[in-house]
Design a protein around this motif. Sequence first.
Motif, short mmCIF file in Angstrom:
data_model
loop_
_atom_site.label_atom_id
_atom_site.label_comp_id
_atom_site.label_asym_id
_atom_site.label_seq_id
_atom_site.Cartn_x
_atom_site.Cartn_y
_atom_site.Cartn_z
N LYS A 1 0.05 -1.94 1.10
CA LYS A 1 -0.22 -2.94 2.13
C LYS A 1 -0.87 -2.30 3.36
O LYS A 1 -1.76 -2.87 3.97
CB LYS A 1 1.06 -3.66 2.51
CG LYS A 1 1.55 -4.61 1.43
CD LYS A 1 2.82 -5.30 1.84
CE LYS A 1 3.29 -6.25 0.73
NZ LYS A 1 4.53 -6.95 1.11
N ASP B 128 9.43 5.57 -4.68
CA ASP B 128 9.97 4.35 -5.27
C ASP B 128 8.97 3.21 -5.08
O ASP B 128 7.97 3.35 -4.37
CB ASP B 128 11.33 3.99 -4.65
CG ASP B 128 11.27 3.80 -3.14
OD1 ASP B 128 10.16 3.72 -2.59
OD2 ASP B 128 12.34 3.72 -2.52
N GLN B 129 9.22 2.09 -5.71
CA GLN B 129 8.29 0.96 -5.67
C GLN B 129 8.15 0.38 -4.27
O GLN B 129 7.07 -0.03 -3.86
CB GLN B 129 8.74 -0.14 -6.65
CG GLN B 129 7.75 -1.28 -6.79
CD GLN B 129 6.38 -0.80 -7.27
OE1 GLN B 129 6.28 -0.02 -8.21
NE2 GLN B 129 5.32 -1.25 -6.62
N GLU B 130 9.22 0.38 -3.50
CA GLU B 130 9.16 -0.16 -2.14
C GLU B 130 8.20 0.65 -1.26
O GLU B 130 7.38 0.09 -0.54
CB GLU B 130 10.56 -0.16 -1.51
CG GLU B 130 10.60 -0.77 -0.13
CD GLU B 130 12.00 -0.77 0.46
OE1 GLU B 130 12.08 -0.96 1.68
OE2 GLU B 130 12.97 -0.56 -0.27
N THR B 131 8.28 1.97 -1.34
CA THR B 131 7.37 2.83 -0.57
C THR B 131 5.93 2.64 -1.05
O THR B 131 5.01 2.55 -0.23
CB THR B 131 7.78 4.31 -0.70
OG1 THR B 131 9.12 4.45 -0.26
CG2 THR B 131 6.87 5.20 0.13
N THR C 56 4.62 0.00 -2.43
CA THR C 56 4.16 -1.32 -1.96
C THR C 56 3.80 -1.28 -0.49
O THR C 56 2.77 -1.82 -0.07
CB THR C 56 5.24 -2.38 -2.22
OG1 THR C 56 5.53 -2.42 -3.62
CG2 THR C 56 4.78 -3.76 -1.77
N THR C 57 4.61 -0.61 0.33
CA THR C 57 4.33 -0.50 1.76
C THR C 57 3.03 0.26 1.99
O THR C 57 2.19 -0.15 2.81
CB THR C 57 5.49 0.21 2.48
OG1 THR C 57 6.69 -0.53 2.26
CG2 THR C 57 5.23 0.33 3.96
#
Length: 149
Positions: free
Chosen positions: A100, A91-94, A96-97
């Motif tokens: 970073k 997913d986008q959250e993973t 993005t993490t």
Amino acid sequence: MADEVAEANWSRYQYGIRRGHNDYIHDARLCEGFYLGGGRQWTNEDRQRLNEAGKPALEFNQIKNKINAAVGYQIGNRMDIGFRPRSGASDQETATTLSKLAMQIADNNQLHWKETQVFGDGVIQQRGFFDIRMSYDDTLLGEVKIDVL
């Protein structure tokens, strides 16, 4: 266990020697000399022959400017590490993490500067290498260390 690691390391070394590593080292030193100039473009034997003939050992370094221009182009077009979700449980959250995290590792190791070093080595000497390892010097959890060989 230590004997197996030493044996594997020795086997890699022997493999490199059989595949022409010594010839590569000779050529890499020659190419480095042509890039750096400053008396490194002539062998001692050639310099001695020229001296005996009364001729100067001139160097016209037209390589350095061209390589430096290529390195400058590489600096302007450096890679950025990023992650995007594709399929499955991503997913986008993973993504993005992970992006970073990769940027943090790159910043901690000055990766952009080292990337330029490896690129320059590759252009001049035909090969450039990163050395990526886990380091436990600062934390017991370990952190990624990136160096240039």
